[in-house]
Design an enzyme around this catalytic site. Sequence first.
Site, short mmCIF file in Angstrom:
data_model
loop_
_atom_site.label_atom_id
_atom_site.label_comp_id
_atom_site.label_asym_id
_atom_site.label_seq_id
_atom_site.Cartn_x
_atom_site.Cartn_y
_atom_site.Cartn_z
N TYR A 176 0.84 -1.19 0.00
CA TYR A 176 0.00 0.00 0.00
C TYR A 176 0.88 1.26 0.00
O TYR A 176 1.39 1.70 1.03
CB TYR A 176 -0.93 0.02 1.21
CG TYR A 176 -1.86 -1.18 1.31
CD1 TYR A 176 -2.21 -1.92 0.19
CD2 TYR A 176 -2.40 -1.56 2.53
CE1 TYR A 176 -3.06 -3.01 0.28
CE2 TYR A 176 -3.26 -2.64 2.63
CZ TYR A 176 -3.58 -3.36 1.50
OH TYR A 176 -4.42 -4.46 1.60
N HIS A 233 0.36 -12.36 1.39
CA HIS A 233 -0.44 -11.44 0.59
C HIS A 233 -0.56 -11.90 -0.86
O HIS A 233 0.45 -11.99 -1.57
CB HIS A 233 0.22 -10.05 0.64
CG HIS A 233 -0.70 -8.93 0.26
ND1 HIS A 233 -0.27 -7.63 0.15
CD2 HIS A 233 -2.03 -8.91 -0.04
CE1 HIS A 233 -1.29 -6.85 -0.18
NE2 HIS A 233 -2.36 -7.59 -0.31
#
Length: 320
Positions: A49, A135
């Site tokens: 992010y 992830h």
Amino acid sequence: MTAPEVGPIGLGCASIGNLYREMSGADAAGTLQAAWDGGSRYFDTAPHYGLGLSERRLGRFLADRPRDGFLVSTKVGRLLVENPDYSDGDTDDEGFAVPATLKRQWDPSEAGIRRSLEESLTRLGLERADIVYLHDPDAYDLAAGIEQGLPVLEKLRSEGTVDAVGVGANSAETLLACVEAAELDYIMLSGCYTLLDQPAAHELLPACLAKGVQVINVGVYATGILAQPQVPARAHYKYAPASADIQAKAARIAGICERFGTDLPTAAVHFSLRHPAVAAVVAGASSAAQAEQNAARIQAQVPEELWTALATEELIPHGS
């Protein structure tokens, strides 16, 4: 070790990493403060992010708060490394409005995962993360993620380096493979159990119940189509323009919600918590006002009769 309590709502921190558009540091802090004031004590972030920006901003916000007063999850599998091709003005090519001075490098090895976690903790200013997720392994190499990454996460938990471990992905099939392959505490399920569509209900969620894996449900607004009381004319669903059939279904659900004194996004949040495997909803916010809206929706009362009416109209499964 008992897994941390996370529910019922947490803040997804992609937006404070400049997802799709630049956000000032002051606006990021205001968004985090609004989520905190609304009762969120669980914050989910990742190196992905904003190439670390989300973690740095979250760390600054949490710096003066008691460590036992909040939970943080971050993610491993993507290392951040120097981008040798960077030129002045280049921005990230994966949707974040940040300079592309770094790039992501898939590495599910023990060395890669330990390095990723250590660097995340440095950015966060924390000594430990409460939950660590592998992830999006299917975006790179699912077999390597299962065979290499998941045993490393289990090792980190057994060492006491992290309290709980899991996998985050957009695919129910991917998450089912991971649940069956390892002893996970959590999965982060994106867009697979929403008011519009529930592919995770068939096999994944029953498997989680059987194995005691708690589900963190994200993407509950289905990338936009469920985010407003009335379905917009150019609604998006799963990151693409919604089809006419999907728009019509969402509009029917919105109409029934209105009959029962609630609205579409409030129902979307509450539906996403109804399955017994779901421990929490994590919702993103790109402003303080959105964080306040999320808090208000989770605190709202939704009549049980709404679910009966939706099931009668075959808009959700019976028993949901």
